[in-house]
Design an enzyme around this catalytic site. Structure first.
Site, PDB file in Angstrom:
ATOM      1  N   ILE A 132     -26.617  45.096   8.400  1.00  0.00           N
ATOM      2  CA  ILE A 132     -26.648  45.278   6.947  1.00  0.00           C
ATOM      3  C   ILE A 132     -26.225  46.692   6.566  1.00  0.00           C
ATOM      4  O   ILE A 132     -25.519  46.894   5.576  1.00  0.00           O
ATOM      5  CB  ILE A 132     -28.080  45.011   6.408  1.00  0.00           C
ATOM      6  CG1 ILE A 132     -28.613  43.673   6.927  1.00  0.00           C
ATOM      7  CG2 ILE A 132     -28.113  45.056   4.900  1.00  0.00           C
ATOM      8  CD1 ILE A 132     -27.734  42.504   6.629  1.00  0.00           C
ATOM      9  N   GLU A 133     -26.654  47.654   7.353  1.00  0.00           N
ATOM     10  CA  GLU A 133     -26.408  49.050   7.014  1.00  0.00           C
ATOM     11  C   GLU A 133     -24.979  49.496   7.294  1.00  0.00           C
ATOM     12  O   GLU A 133     -24.369  50.182   6.480  1.00  0.00           O
ATOM     13  CB  GLU A 133     -27.390  49.958   7.781  1.00  0.00           C
ATOM     14  CG  GLU A 133     -28.836  49.848   7.312  1.00  0.00           C
ATOM     15  CD  GLU A 133     -29.040  50.471   5.945  1.00  0.00           C
ATOM     16  OE1 GLU A 133     -28.140  51.187   5.463  1.00  0.00           O
ATOM     17  OE2 GLU A 133     -30.107  50.226   5.340  1.00  0.00           O
TER      18      GLU A 133
END
Length: 541
Positions: A132-133
């Protein structure tokens, strides 16, 4: 149909969790669900029974184990009733190439992350948070100045021990940033007593979540993740992670094929000298430079300054590096530092050290300068004396001269339709950076009729002479409108390179990982040789 499969997946997963216990911290979950149920065993023929394969040794069994199985077994977050999960499942499942890319990158780091998450008893979904990051890109950098695989902003990075200095940004360090991220997430979990809220705080900050909780408490509303009034990105943050988790758990249900990742360490720590050229370190490890950087992405300069005393190498390269380093009897560093003063000309510094201004900027990153002069004192990375000494013998550079310009060169140019900074710079024997600096331009936009300065006000003029001063910095012909091709050709085992404007013998040697002395010898060059764009030089023995 995909929407229906997602609902079924959520229902099945909810039923499994409901029967496994009330809390990840108090009771472990049952065994993970395989991707697909095994087919019923077929009855073996009575007359000719098949020979059973020999059982695998523990080492063979470990080598054959897929890391994804271990990750699935550690999933602990409860299902969430949110349409955003379906939205992100659809987004990822429509992009199998994107999933393939983050799996390829993650394969380098996932085993280490999984080991660290397991040691702390944290939900294994945390191991997927870098998807996600940063999509497992340790070099990722955001508009909010967050950096690294775990996307730390500068202040939080410093708070959790990730120093950012001239030599390195440890927010990009694979091991250090993982340790810091898990420390931070544990702290957030202890504060909010909910992994969903801890994840939300990791995204928008603990103050943001605390204010949202206080607001709901004041209005006597629930304070769970879905009930809070959070920023839009944070509302999507946990559903996005759960969507990735569902796809990893049941890839075939989403039409995704996950490549197996061996459940074994990919890298190990190796004792490193205090300073060593990144290119040389990769060479001693007998691996491509980009693969070395992928494991050691924190270094800001072409020199690895190893304050930790070690760096990371693939397990199968560690002993090779140790042996090659022990037998290497040449200098480990071909760069040195130069303390530049405020007001110094970038052109002058570059010429003094035998490189082009563009090359100096590429090595040192964005310089704080105004009209080609440094706006403040700063430390610069330049070629070491033993590498650049021959350049000083060939250039008549005084302490006060900038890059000379010919007196017969036009002083200005009026922009015409179809012009760009690149074509104008090429036409007038300049670099784009030089042209931009001389005219105080921030971007690439030009207006028709705009007048551009072509001669730096800080550079003295040279009278035209029959023979120009020898220079090791390649300059394009004045009438050139297109760049000479940059190619490395292979023929009869000998590689050649076509010189481009702005090249120096030093930069060419660095690009191909060869010694300057060898480059001069192979091409019958001396310190006084002039190199011209378009000429081919030999770059291999």
């Amino acid at each position: 149909m995909k929407f229906r499969r997602s609902l079924i997946s959520h229902a099945v997963f909810a039923a499994l969790l409901a029967s496994s216990g009330p809390s990840w911290a108090r009771m472990p979950l049952g065994p993970s669900i395989p991707d697909e149920a095994p087919p019923p065993a077929a009855a073996a023929p009575v007359s000719a029974p098949k020979e059973q394969p020999a059982p695998l040794s523990p080492a063979e069994a470990q080598a054959n184990r897929d890391l994804w199985e271990r990750i699935r077994a550690g999933f602990k977050l409860a299902p969430m009733d949110s349409p955003l999960i379906l939205q992100h499942e659809d987004w990822y499942s429509r992009r199998p190439d994107y999933i393939g890319r983050f799996v390829d990158r993650g394969a380098l780091y996932l085993h280490h992350i999984v080991e660290e998450v397991e040691k702390r008893g944290m939900p294994m979904e945390i191991a997927l948070l870098p998807v996600i990051e940063s999509a497992f890109n340790p070099g990722a950098y955001s508009r909010a100045a967050a950096a690294g695989m775990w996307q730390f902003i500068p202040s939080t990075g410093k708070l959790y021990g990730l120093d950012q200095n001239w030599w390195a940004d440890h927010r990009r360090d694979v091991v250090a940033s993982t340790h810091a991220a898990l420390n931070y997430l544990e702290k957030l979990y202890n504060q909010f007593e909910s992994w969903e809220l801890a994840l939300a705080a990791y995204n928008c900050g603990e103050g943001c979540v605390a204010r949202a909780i206080a607001k709901n408490e004041k209005r006597r509303k629930p304070t769970d993740y879905l009930s809070l009034d959070l920023p839009k990105e944070t509302k999507h943050y946990v559903p996005k992670l759960l969507a990735v988790k569902n796809i990893i758990h049941w890839p075939s249900s989403y039409g995704i094929k996950l490549d197996a990742i061996p459940d074994e360490p990919y890298f190990t720590r190796v004792a490193a000298p205090p300073k060593i050229d990144v290119k040389l370190a990769a060479k001693l490890a007998e691996m491509p430079e980009d693969e070395f950087v992928a494991l050691n992405p924190a270094f800001n300069k072409p020199v690895a300054s190893v304050d930790s005393g070690h760096f990371l190498l693939p397990v199968d390269k560690a002993q090779l590096f140790r042996e090659n380093l022990e037998n290497y009897d040449k200098p480990l560093v071909s760069w040195s530092t130069y303390s530049a003063q405020r007001g110094e000309s970038v052109d002058q510094i570059a010429r003094k050290h035998g490189v082009s201004p563009a090359y100096l900027r590429s090595v040192n990153g964005r310089l704080k300068e105004r009209k080609g002069r440094l706006a403040q004192p700063m430390l610069l990375m330049v070629p070491a004396q033993q590498q650049a000494g021959f350049i000083k013998a060939s250039l008549d550079v005084s302490a006060t001269t900038a890059t000379p310009q010919r007196a017969d060169a036009p002083a200005t140019y009026r922009v015409r339709a179809g012009d760009s900074l690149y074509t104008i710079a090429q036409r007038h024997d300049l670099e784009v950076d030089e042209l931009r600096e001389m005219n105080n331009l921030r971007g690439n936009h030009l207006a028709i009729g705009q007048t551009l300065r072509l001669i730096s006000t800080s550079a003295p003029l040279l009278k035209p002479t029959p023979t120009a001063t020898p220079s090791l910095v390649a300059r394009a012909p004045a009438k050139a409108t297109t760049p000479a091709p940059r190619t490395a050709n292979v023929g009869a085992g000998i590689r050649t390179y076509t010189i481009r404007a702005g090249d120096t013998l030093y930069s060419i040697a660095q690009r191909f990982g060869i010694a300057l002395d060898d480059l001069l010898r192979w091409n019958n060059l001396t310190a006084q040789s002039v190199i011209q764009p378009g000429r081919q030089v030999r770059v291999s023995a």
